[in-house]
Write an enzyme that holds these catalytic residues in place. Structure first.
Site, PDB file in Angstrom:
ATOM      1  N   GLU A 155       0.825  -1.359   0.079  1.00  0.00           N
ATOM      2  CA  GLU A 155       0.299  -0.053  -0.007  1.00  0.00           C
ATOM      3  C   GLU A 155       0.891   1.558  -0.105  1.00  0.00           C
ATOM      4  OE1 GLU A 155      -3.252   0.517  -0.183  1.00  0.00           O
ATOM      5  OE2 GLU A 155      -3.601  -1.607  -0.686  1.00  0.00           O
ATOM      6  N   SER A 421     -46.111 -32.591  27.572  1.00  0.00           N
ATOM      7  CA  SER A 421     -45.948 -33.446  28.913  1.00  0.00           C
ATOM      8  C   SER A 421     -44.921 -33.075  29.583  1.00  0.00           C
ATOM      9  CB  SER A 421     -45.964 -34.880  28.338  1.00  0.00           C
ATOM     10  OG  SER A 421     -47.279 -35.165  27.968  1.00  0.00           O
TER      11      SER A 421
END
Length: 779
Positions: A155, A421
């Site tokens: 860069e 249940s």
């Protein structure tokens, strides 16, 4: 003579159109000139004179040509200087103008980085990062050294030598772009990119570029190169919602930025050019190709050797995961939902220590996926959830769905489903609190309560059974009778006391789990049985501190829970629920060497199936179903959920020494409900087995003198003809336990959506119907 000579010497003017002399000859008379008839005449030039004439002509021509070339150059240089001066004045004017539109430099400051929430497991390892950036900030020395080298190489190769703006880099980029005919390189330095990211918008305008340069110069004056590079690496975008190298490293490689190798560092550096397009999550081939370019650039600049390049190229970077995949992100979402209520708005980097065991978390996720992968498709089951916690309520594992990447909805915490249940243990515990025992006998036969006719799942009846047997076999008729005995209000009070926080409807069908609850609260309420009767509030956050650990912002206080059940009732319920696994509906959940207890749950048409159970170590709840409520193919709580529960619990208990459940599988008398017995074991069969039917206690003897006023509140069913049942819609209304004084049916005739079988009774039911009055009278 004199006059004549004077006349002879006079030069007569020539009237010709032009002088016959060569332009190159001097207009003067020499010894060779003579006057003829009053006119000067030049003698023919000599040989030497004629020979010099072409040379003089060539020299004159060269002088004229040379003078015009150098004059052109001089004019070009002059105008370039003039243009440069005016351009400089123009640039200075633009800088002054755009600079004047910026705040005073004395007020410039680096904006705070958005706060990060680091969420860790019990061993300190990172579960996830939350916040705008998606990762914490790291000092340069805490990063892999390859990362800054790769970024600088690709860069801004002159980063450590320029003053914030790189004229050579600008010139190189300009030439390259002009040569190729399109934008190939940018001339911005890392400092300029940081200035843009920190202060400016991404708009490509002249004003923004000028301001970017000014800010870059200011950054270079105020901070060191390493500080600038660290700020850049902690804020730059790497794609896939990852800002900063730590977020990107964890996003793509599931590791910290301090642990990435050379090849991975090159891949990260390559993303900066086009983070979305080059993301390895989107295009791995393009990301790897760009990484090769970074490696070659690093070698050319002397950061790495040829051998290191070869090694890096042979190391294929870890394949990028899908966006935020993994069950741990369900935990992270849960943490973020709870944080505001604990510490308010997050204004700085913090660390949240959780109760999660990452090993158990992975095993839980694997267990659900194993069962779904094997049987899910053929049984029309698409989703599952699991939560596991210890006796204090600390959540050790939580899986909110099959795949977080596909769906972030947390089915373990947010979703509320009918428990079926699996709600029955609260009904039975309430009955024990009112004086019944596991040996109490009820008649399992067709009954009618108001306009509601509950049926067993298999539509078979067992006659007289003890409560322990009824719970093990999940008999609906007995559970419905117990609600009539306890009263729905008492069942609800007990459930809330144990940890159920959802609103429960006070009607008879609560016996079959028709009121919706979340899997987490249901599992937490079961933990009260496991730990001997203490409330276990589910919690996942242990502590919240600042990033450096210097300040504790929150610490949980669940170390002193209240007692919510007596020891005897907790022990009896544990023994009864052991029977569910050992000889009842939960046989698929058996654990070798460990005492385990639990309860299955299945809602009408198998829309939901659950198994909640525990050992002395963990309480775990599992749910299977579909998000849209679509029925599964006969999936019950004793099927897929029990299998997944068993697989997870086997893995969770590997290497641990077995320990008995509270009560050690023995029934105990409750001195509060049975004065004179004391806390001593009652006669029972083998641990975990249903007690024998000796010492039967009929429902008539139990209710005699116990119901009192309640008998008036819950009278017998009316024998008038039944009206046509109303099909429930989205669960539908459910009937109340009581019957109106005028013989009406308070909530109408709609059936509850519990696991009660078909709405119409079988033909055998019409031959003999056992009403609640029959049960009370012992018939």
């Amino acid at each position: 003579m004199a006059g004549r000579g004077k006349s002879r010497d006079r030069i007569e003017p020539s009237f010709g159109g032009r002088d016959d002399r060569d332009d190159d000859d001097d207009f003067s008379l020499d010894a060779d000139d003579r006057v003829v008839r009053g006119r000067s005449t030049k003698r023919s030039p000599s040989k030497s004179s004629r020979a010099r004439q072409p040379e003089r002509r060539r020299r004159g021509r060269r002088e004229r040509e040379g003078g015009s070339f150098f004059g052109f150059i001089r004019r070009i240089l002059y105008w370039c200087i003039v243009f440069g001066i005016w351009a400089g004045i123009g640039v200075a004017g633009l800088v002054v103008y755009y600079g004047s539109r910026m705040p005073s430099a004395s007020t410039w400051a680096i904006p705070d980085r958005p706060p990060n929430v680091k969420i860790t497991a019990v061993d300190g390892s990172v579960i996830a990062n939350r916040g705008t950036t998606g990762g914490e900030a790291l000092a340069l020395e805490d990063m892999s050294p390859y990362i800054p080298e790769a970024i600088v190489a690709i860069e801004d190769r002159r980063f450590y030598s320029h003053f914030g703006v790189d004229p050579l880099g600008l010139a190189r980029a300009l030439v390259t772009n002009l040569t190729t005919g399109h934008m190939v390189q940018g001339g911005s330095t890392l400092t300029q990119q940081l200035a843009k990211n920190l202060f400016l918008s991404p708009d490509r305008t002249l004003e923004r570029k000028v301001q970017e340069v000014l800010l870059a110069l200011w950054l270079e004056q105020k901070y060191t190169k390493d500080q600038i590079l660290a700020m850049y690496l902690n804020r730059v975008f790497f794609g896939s919602n990852a800002y900063g190298v730590e977020a990107a490293s964890r996003r793509y490689f599931n590791k910290s930025a301090g642990d990435v190798n050379l090849g991975e560092a090159a891949l990260l550096a390559g993303l900066v050019k086009a983070p979305s397009r080059l993301s390895p999550a989107r295009d791995p081939e393009a990301a790897n190709a760009r990484a090769q370019v970074v490696l070659q650039t690093m070698r050319e600049q002397g950061y790495i050797t040829d051998d290191e390049v070869k090694t890096a190229m042979s190391q294929t970077p870890a394949k990028a995961k899908r966006y935020w995949s993994g069950a741990g992100h369900y935990v992270a979402d849960m943490v973020m939902d709870q944080l505001p209520g604990l510490i308010g708005d997050v204004k700085e980097d913090i660390v949240v220590d959780t109760t999660i065991d990452k090993t158990l978390e992975k095993r839980a996720e694997q267990s659900l996926n194993d069962v779904l992968g094997k049987d899910g498709a053929k049984l029309d089951t698409s989703q599952a959830a699991l939560v596991s916690l210890d006796g204090t309520g600390a959540i050790r594992a939580l899986v909110g769905g099959r795949d977080y990447a596909d769906s972030q909805f947390n089915r373990a915490v947010t979703a509320k489903r009918q428990p079926g249940s699996s709600f029955k243990p609260f009904v039975y515990a309430a009955a024990l609190e009112k004086g019944l025992t596991p040996f109490s006998v009820f008649n399992d036969a067709p009954i009618r309560i108001g306009d509601w006719t509950p049926e067993n799942y298999e539509k078979k009846y067992n006659g007289e059974v003890t409560l322990a047997t009824a719970l093990a076999k999940s008999l609906n008729t007995v559970a419905a009778q117990l609600v009539m005995y306890d009263g729905p209000d008492q069942v609800i009070k007990l459930a809330h006391r144990l940890g159920i926080e959802s609103e429960l409807q006070p009607n008879a069908s609560i016996a079959l789990g028709t009121s919706e609850v979340s899997l987490t609260e249901l599992t937490g309420a079961y933990a009260a049985f496991m730990n001997g009767g203490y409330k276990a509030t589910p919690h996942v956050i242990r502590r919240v501190t600042t990033a450096d650990g210097s300040k504790v912002l929150y610490e949980n206080t669940y170390d002193n829970p209240p007692r919510v059940l007596s020891e005897a009732i907790a022990a009896n319920m544990n023994t009864m629920m052991m029977g569910v696994i050992n000889q009842g509906t939960g046989k698929s959940a058996k654990l070798s060497g460990w005492q385990a207890a639990g309860k299955t749950g299945t809602t009408q048409n198998s829309r939901d199936a659950l198994f909640v159970g525990f050992t002395s170590n963990l309480t775990t709840g599992v749910w299977f179903g579909n998000d849209d409520g679509k029925p599964m193919k006969k999936v019950t709580g004793g099927g897929l959920p029990a299998k997944a529960w068993q697989e997870f619990m086997v893995a969770a208990h590997k290497g641990l020494s077995p320990a008995p459940l509270f009560g050690n599988g023995q029934f105990m008398a409750d001195p509060a409900a049975n004065p004179g017995f004391g806390d001593q074991p009652m006669a029972s069969a083998e641990p975990g087995m249903a007690p024998p039917l000796e010492e039967p206690t009929t429902i008539g003897s139990i209710l005699s003198g116990v119901f009192g006023e309640s008998a008036e509140r819950y009278p017998q069913a009316n024998d008038r003809p039944r009206r046509q049942p109303i099909a429930p819609v989205n669960g539908g209304p459910v009937p109340p336990a009581d019957i109106a004084d005028d013989g009406g049916y308070g909530y109408g005739d709609a059936l509850p959506p519990g696991d009660i079988g078909e709405p119409e009774p079988s033909p055998a039911h019409h031959r003999k119907r056992t009403t609640l009055l029959d049960l009370i009278m012992g018939q």
